[in-house]
Enzyme design. Structure first.
Site, mmCIF file in Angstrom:
data_model
loop_
_atom_site.group_PDB
_atom_site.id
_atom_site.type_symbol
_atom_site.label_atom_id
_atom_site.label_comp_id
_atom_site.label_asym_id
_atom_site.label_seq_id
_atom_site.Cartn_x
_atom_site.Cartn_y
_atom_site.Cartn_z
ATOM 1 N N GLU D 64 17.726 90.905 29.810
ATOM 2 C CA GLU D 64 17.962 91.023 31.250
ATOM 3 C C GLU D 64 17.940 89.697 32.013
ATOM 4 O OE1 GLU D 64 16.217 93.267 29.593
ATOM 5 O OE2 GLU D 64 17.210 95.168 30.052
ATOM 6 N N HIS D 133 10.885 104.106 34.170
ATOM 7 C CA HIS D 133 12.333 104.321 34.240
ATOM 8 C C HIS D 133 12.727 105.085 35.498
ATOM 9 C CE1 HIS D 133 12.289 103.416 29.917
ATOM 10 N NE2 HIS D 133 13.592 103.350 29.941
HETATM 11 C C1 LIG Z 1 14.012 95.988 29.015
HETATM 12 C C2 LIG Z 1 14.810 97.206 28.735
HETATM 13 N N1 LIG Z 1 16.143 97.155 28.779
HETATM 14 C C3 LIG Z 1 16.887 98.240 28.520
HETATM 15 C C4 LIG Z 1 16.274 99.424 28.202
HETATM 16 C C5 LIG Z 1 17.104 100.670 27.888
HETATM 17 N N2 LIG Z 1 16.995 100.910 26.418
HETATM 18 C C6 LIG Z 1 16.074 101.737 25.938
HETATM 19 S S1 LIG Z 1 16.003 101.682 24.239
HETATM 20 C C7 LIG Z 1 17.260 100.555 24.196
HETATM 21 C C8 LIG Z 1 17.710 100.018 22.865
HETATM 22 C C9 LIG Z 1 16.568 99.439 22.122
HETATM 23 O O1 LIG Z 1 16.986 98.942 20.912
HETATM 24 P P1 LIG Z 1 15.951 98.517 19.815
HETATM 25 O O2 LIG Z 1 14.967 97.556 20.369
HETATM 26 O O3 LIG Z 1 16.722 98.042 18.634
HETATM 27 O O4 LIG Z 1 15.151 99.850 19.458
HETATM 28 P P2 LIG Z 1 15.754 101.190 18.867
HETATM 29 O O5 LIG Z 1 16.105 102.070 20.009
HETATM 30 O O6 LIG Z 1 16.911 100.843 18.012
HETATM 31 O O7 LIG Z 1 14.622 101.750 18.066
HETATM 32 C C10 LIG Z 1 17.700 100.230 25.468
HETATM 33 C C11 LIG Z 1 18.788 99.291 25.764
HETATM 34 C C12 LIG Z 1 14.888 99.461 28.188
HETATM 35 N N3 LIG Z 1 14.214 100.569 27.949
HETATM 36 N N4 LIG Z 1 14.173 98.332 28.434
#
Ligand SMILES: Cc1ncc(C[n+]2csc(CCOP(=O)(O)OP(=O)(O)O)c2C)c(N)n1
Ligand SMILES: Cc1ncc(C[n+]2csc(CCOP(=O)(O)OP(=O)(O)O)c2C)c(N)n1
Ligand SMILES: [Mg+2]
Ligand SMILES: [Mg+2]
Lengths: 320, 331, 320, 331
Positions: D64, D133
């Site tokens: 971000e 959220h």
């Molecule tokens: C700082 C932030 N940005 C965006 C989001 C929205 N979001 C939730 S999970 C996710 C993907 C996360 O990917 P990863 O860290 O690889 O974990 P995974 O879901 O694959 O287990 C996003 C973009 C969030 N929760 N927090």
């Protein structure tokens, strides 16, 4: 390094518990019985179970939005977990947290986290406490591949390294952050390379092989307990389900998913246990029965539990 | 000066608070950028590393997010960290950890965990440090449930409030003002605390109430002194902590004086003055008002560098005098 | 790769200009003629001059709190710089910015920055513009060793790499971030190692050797202009003066400072030019005279300039 | 429905605005997490990548700070980025780049540079997404000079305001509400703009004024409908942009109705409602007030998960009806 027979059986049971628990959650999400969002751990069970088997009950973990697996592997009570997911007063957070905030600080689970990467500096803080209090504990800090591109990842690994904190940073590289493939978000193939930036050991392991995960995390834990500081362990795995409640999954092919499903961590470990004669088909069936009944019990408990009363709404904003 | 009274600067008072609390409770420690041998950008922790060692006075890398996050993580697991963000402007870098994590954990976890941490930081203009080193961003923090926000205006309060903040079981943002560090004030030699959430009537008066905090308190008091020579009697109230806010004392004062001026350095738009105004409007004091409540605040502009401009950006003594003068004649 | 004679002379003159300019600023800080804070570039002149010589006038730079050197090397007008430092209406920012915010966007200087690391993502943004508009430009992004531990460093280098942006990230490793030695803030000796985390080239150079800096940055610039993406160049150098206005310098020894002063980038380059017969002592003296008079002129200009009128106070908050 | 009128959801209206502006000006582009093939967490950009290509619809890594910072850097050098932060809660991560950089550059640089960028984000509760959220953090942004803050409540406004935001030469934070995305509304088929800084009287009335924005507008209108059946005539004003704020329209309405209720979802303490209240208090409308101004806001607590709790945390239609009922009888 090989765990005892009973430990192996326990691990299998935990993995199966996670799988069946998440299947129930998936069902409840579809049916609207679970109200908010939910991120399922199916396909990644070997990481949480292999890693948490390598620590003791008084060690800490920090978890993520995809946290049910870590919770269960750290020994959480399924009843209170399911209650929390259903927003009930008997849940871990009295219904105030939901899936993304389940925590049990006394039992060493410092909490899931709705912010990707949000738990990483918190793990450093737990490491500081351990060092300052002269405890022999360690912290397992779980996060996804997406979190590896957050600024706090960088700041935290650096701090842990220069302060020699007993934190094991565990990346669950399930190949995607939501729709974003690691090949789009990174210009390196092996994320564990990033450990070198902080002067700490880094290693990549097959995250669908629970024993390999156990082994690598055990090494990192021993290293940390010896006062030798943090490590970065990247576990290669895969998310079987969509990212969260709704996901058209246009960013990946069915073939890819199918390929990874063939590499099921649960089947692999089950097969291994059968092969080695550690478990018989019959014993496995029995375990399956126990798991299913524990989840049924959790569901019953949660469904029978009351919703939090409105009087609790403004409670717990400030501690006193 | 009686024998049991000492005179310290605001800076020294803060240092004394830190020292006393670190002596009292082994879980208290400090972390931040350049707080060790350098003593912090404003010299507050000067000498503490020599006294308490590097483990207790931790110099961090230049990483504000992990400063806040690690402080909260250690608070969650049993320590009582006092973290420092060198300039208030840079809390924006640790904002997720402060607002989304530290502030919410107690609630999100159903009351089953605590985050007893203090985040000390220096706010305010007046040093020619321009737009990125001079802000007063308390309004951003006061809006977030779960945070407490403290803004002492005197050495006495700085000491007593910092000690209370360290003993508090919640994340407390403790905002010091750059121009106050060298101000001197008296306090008991023996230990004392100032509770969070108690406003202080700094001066009694009958014609109008000024609510001011941080650097605006000495300015308001100076203005009140001058006004008294013109026969205008001003009551000056320093809330000292914005969250929790002691609105009752403010309300009581307004019921007495029937007029209210709120003064702060932060930008007016969306500043905490609006909240104070709104709370008084919503209180029983509304019926006592003889004139609309007025705010005197920083302008809605970034802090400019050039000294003449900078000075005119935030309220000065004369501005307060003018604003009060208008207020007491208006009906 | 060697610059032409006139370029070499220009470089020497720029380095000397920075040195003398900063000496004047130091004097004005002590005397209170400059009101705010100021971070002096003395001892680090070779970095800005070597780097900026490797780019063209329409290329971009982003700078730091210690930005006077970058400004001058990018071709800034000394009059307007000095005016800004004195808070005058004729300054680059009409007196509103001061030392930490001098910018000249039209001339490609995207600005100093009061936030350590604050300019790094901005450089990525300029890189995006260049790519999207199909320009052949590059961005030099300057920052200190302290900034290398900021989250934005991490996020920015990763983004630049995956998007193949024409940005050259230049760390001026002057061994300290305020009082914090790199050996305290890092668990690695060579900061350029961190480039590997992003899959981009990384190199460490003697930042007190203006020709080495020029050479390495030139390579990185060519690489970027060829569409091959970003690089990370760490220039080893040293800050002679205290961090800012007041600094007891208890964190370092006199011996250390003395050692680095012997390694003066200006003397080294001057000696080289004399040795090679590129400049004579006499010509050098003449350059010195020109530099001194240009600074004197800047001081006069600034001192004769008016302070901004109070009417401008609320102007320029919003563009219209 | 006349032929030149179309009906779109809020989501579709936003998409239409993005499409039209990208077609109109080649400097406009989008960047953010999962905005490409995924179409954004709320589906706003669905299909745009297929239409405009990956260069114009940039999927970013999960970062971000650099999303905000790179957007500003490209704005500073001639582009018009529309960056997306998936949930408003996460603007805290890009806060330094937003508050200390983007907002201040025009001023700090003496007016010689511009940062024409839009930061789109989704705020608000109601989806069971809990404390991290679901926030409404507009107050943090409204306090910062240099930022504009837009919060549309209808598809019509969403379209017209987003287009104006993209054409604005300042950093604009454009706050959408999760519960509005599927709401439908009418608008002209042909191009139109809605100017920033113009409030809209959504309903005429004489007994009291409600100022509401974002999701609270439909709630206030529904409440006003019900109240009208009881013979209470409510005027509903949607400021649509909080910065710049069209206080004049609000003031005029209060001069007519003599009563004001301000409704927003964000926490009350330090919320933007306090600022609106203060501005009216300070205006000529003060003399027309027949009752103290009231705020009806989100409670000062993090957003809880459990649906029953979550619902009670922010104002609902019934709460508005109650608050207005009290207001119109009070003197
Ligand atoms: C700082 C932030 N940005 C965006 C989001 C929205 N979001 C939730 S999970 C996710 C993907 C996360 O990917 P990863 O860290 O690889 O974990 P995974 O879901 O694959 O287990 C996003 C973009 C969030 N929760 N927090
Ligand atoms: C984000 C942030 N944190 C802290 C500061 C205060 N500060 C100003 S310069 C500085 C040290 C910077 O070190 P480095 O990046 O190595 O640059 P140098 O001063 O050595 O040139 C610090 C801590 C700041 N300006 N910004
Ligand atoms: Mg992932
Ligand atoms: Mg440095």
């Amino acid at each position: 390094m090989q765990p005892s027979r009973s430990a192996l059986v326990q691990m299998y049971k935990q993995m199966l518990t996670i799988r069946r628990f998440e299947e129930k959650v998936a069902e409840f999400l579809v049916k609207g019985i679970i109200y908010g969002t939910g991120h399922l751990y199916i396909g990644e069970e070997a990481v949480a179970v292999g890693a948490c088997r390598a620590i003791k009950p008084d060690d800490y973990i920090t978890s993520t939005h995809r946290g049910h697996g870590h919770c269960i592997a750290k020994g959480a009570d399924l009843n209170r977990m399911m209650s929390e997911l259903l927003g009930k007063a008997t849940g871990y957070c009295k219904g105030k947290g939901g899936s993304m905030h389940i925590a049990d600080v006394e039992a060493g689970n410092l909490g899931a986290n709705g912010v990707v990467g949000g738990g990483i500096p918190i793990a450093c803080g737990a490491g500081i406490t351990i060092k300052m209090k002269g405890l022999k504990r360690v912290v397992l800090c779980f996060f996804g591949d997406g979190a590896v591109n957050q600024g706090v990842f960088h700041e935290s690994l650096n701090l842990a390294s220069v302060w020699n904190l007993p934190v094991i940073f565990i990346c669950e590289n399930n190949q995607y952050a939501m729709s974003t493939a690691t090949r789009i978000a990174f210009n390196i193939e092996d994320l564990s390379l990033r450990a070198a930036s902080y002067g700490m050991p880094g290693v990549k392991v097959d995250g669908n092989d629970v024993l390999r995960v156990y082994e690598e995390i055990s090494k990192a834990v021993a290293h940390a307990r010896d006062g030798k500081g943090p490590s970065f362990v990247v576990c290669q795995t895969y998310r079987w389900k969509g990212h969260s409640r709704s996901d058209a999954e246009k960013y990946r092919t069915r073939q890819e998913v199918a390929k990874w499903k063939k590499n099921c961590p649960l089947k692999r470990f089950g097969g291994y246990l059968l092969d080695k004669g550690i478990l018989s088909e019959e014993e496995m069936g029995q375990i399956e029965g126990e798991v299913i009944s524990s989840i049924k019990q959790a569901v019953d408990f949660a469904q029978d539990s009351p919703f939090p009363s409105l009087e609790t709404l403004e409670e717990d904003v400030y501690a006193s | 000066m009686p024998v049991n009274i000492v005179k310290l600067t605001y800076r020294e008072a803060l240092r004394r608070a830190l020292r006393e609390e670190m002596q009292r409770d082994e879980n208290v420690y400090m972390m931040g950028e350049d707080i060790g041998v350098y003593g912090g950008a404003f010299g507050v922790s000067l000498g503490l590393m020599e006294e308490f060692g590097k483990e207790k006075i931790k110099d961090t890398p230049l990483s504000e997010s992990v400063i806040v996050g690690a402080a909260l993580g250690s608070a969650l697991t049993g320590m009582r960290p006092v973290a420092e963000i060198m300039f208030m402007d840079f809390i924006t870098i640790g904002m997720d950890q402060l607002i989304n994590q530290a502030a919410k954990i107690h609630y999100m976890y159903g009351g089953k965990a605590r985050v007893p941490m203090v985040l000390r930081t220096a706010g305010g203009s007046g040093t020619g440090a321009a737009a990125q080193h001079s802000q007063s961003l308390e309004a951003l923090l006061c809006h977030i449930p779960g945070l407490k926000v403290v803004m002492p205006s005197t050495p006495y309060d700085a000491l007593g409030l910092l000690k209370s903040s360290i003993r508090d079981d919640n994340p407390v943002v403790f905002i010091e003002h750059k121009l106050l560090y060298s101000q001197k004030g008296e306090m008991p030699q023996s230990e004392y605390l100032v509770s969070l959430g108690e406003a202080k009537v700094k001066r009694q008066g009958t014609d109008a109430t000024i609510v001011a905090f941080s650097i605006m308190v000495p300015k308001a008091l100076a203005a009140a002194d001058k006004l008294s020579k013109e026969g205008i009697s001003i009551e000056v109230i320093d809330p000292r902590t914005l969250v929790p806010l002691d609105s009752q004392r403010i309300v009581n004062s307004v019921k007495k004086t029937h007029r209210l001026l709120i003064v702060h350095e932060a930008c007016g738009r969306g500043g905490f003055g609006a909240e104070i105004l709104a709370q008084v409007e919503e209180s029983e004091a509304f019926d006592y008002l003889d004139a609309p409540i007025r705010r005197l605040t920083g302008r809605n502009i970034p802090i400019p560098y050039s000294p003449g401009l900078e000075r005119r950006t935030v309220p000065q003594e004369d501005d307060i005098i003018q604003a009060v003068s208008k207020l007491v004649v208006s009906e």
